[in-house]
Motif scaffolding. Sequence first.
Motif, PDB file in Angstrom:
ATOM      1  N   VAL A  42       0.844  -1.187   0.000  1.00 54.10           N
ATOM      2  CA  VAL A  42       0.000   0.000   0.000  1.00 54.10           C
ATOM      3  C   VAL A  42       0.882   1.241   0.000  1.00 54.10           C
ATOM      4  O   VAL A  42       1.645   1.469   0.955  1.00 54.10           O
ATOM      5  N   GLU A  43       0.773   2.025  -1.060  1.00 52.26           N
ATOM      6  CA  GLU A  43       1.544   3.271  -1.155  1.00 52.26           C
ATOM      7  C   GLU A  43       0.797   4.425  -0.496  1.00 52.26           C
ATOM      8  O   GLU A  43      -0.432   4.428  -0.435  1.00 52.26           O
ATOM      9  N   SER A  44       1.572   5.401  -0.056  1.00 55.53           N
ATOM     10  CA  SER A  44       1.000   6.637   0.473  1.00 55.53           C
ATOM     11  C   SER A  44       2.030   7.738   0.326  1.00 55.53           C
ATOM     12  O   SER A  44       3.199   7.475   0.040  1.00 55.53           O
ATOM     13  N   GLN A 102      -1.359  -0.189  -5.368  1.00 55.54           N
ATOM     14  CA  GLN A 102      -2.401   0.417  -6.195  1.00 55.54           C
ATOM     15  C   GLN A 102      -1.936   1.725  -6.833  1.00 55.54           C
ATOM     16  O   GLN A 102      -2.585   2.241  -7.745  1.00 55.54           O
ATOM     17  N   GLY A 103      -0.830   2.276  -6.359  1.00 57.86           N
ATOM     18  CA  GLY A 103      -0.283   3.503  -6.927  1.00 57.86           C
ATOM     19  C   GLY A 103      -0.672   4.739  -6.143  1.00 57.86           C
ATOM     20  O   GLY A 103      -1.722   4.786  -5.502  1.00 57.86           O
ATOM     21  N   THR A 104       0.176   5.743  -6.206  1.00 59.81           N
ATOM     22  CA  THR A 104      -0.111   7.038  -5.592  1.00 59.81           C
ATOM     23  C   THR A 104       0.336   8.129  -6.558  1.00 59.81           C
ATOM     24  O   THR A 104       1.410   8.039  -7.163  1.00 59.81           O
ATOM     25  N   GLN A 105      -0.510   9.141  -6.724  1.00 63.78           N
ATOM     26  CA  GLN A 105      -0.262  10.187  -7.718  1.00 63.78           C
ATOM     27  C   GLN A 105       0.709  11.234  -7.181  1.00 63.78           C
ATOM     28  O   GLN A 105       0.548  11.735  -6.062  1.00 63.78           O
ATOM     29  N   VAL A 106       1.693  11.566  -7.996  1.00 58.14           N
ATOM     30  CA  VAL A 106       2.602  12.677  -7.710  1.00 58.14           C
ATOM     31  C   VAL A 106       2.469  13.671  -8.860  1.00 58.14           C
ATOM     32  O   VAL A 106       2.616  13.303 -10.025  1.00 58.14           O
TER      33      VAL A 106
END
Length: 128
Positions: free
Chosen positions: A5-7, A120-124
């Motif tokens: 889990v990314e954050s 699931q990915g995290t937006q930058v």
Amino acid sequence: QVQLVESGGGSVQAGGSLTLSCAASGRPFHSYDMAWFRQAPGKEREFVAAINWNGGMTYYADSVKGRFTISRDHRKNTMYLQMESLKPEDTAVYYCAGRAAQAYAISTYYDPSQYTYWGQGTQVTVPS
């Protein structure tokens, strides 16, 4: 099975900093090689950085070398990507990935098909 889990994603001005985290659960974290990949709209997923199971080896894409730092904390079962001097071209969805550690060739660290588990990915976003 490993869950990732990314954050830590968000929007930051060019030249700014951001630190991403990838929390792992399900199997012993210390037995896994880990990596960060990213994917911008309309582009293929690309390698960003990787770290081997014990943290002794790290690998970086040329585009982030000197600006990004990958690390892992086995007590927290977490991998990090510290990003500095961010540029608009760093804008992407960032994914963490993992695979059971073996005697892999160095080249395999850079290949997304060599990783079994994905977050699931995290937006930058770095506005231009």
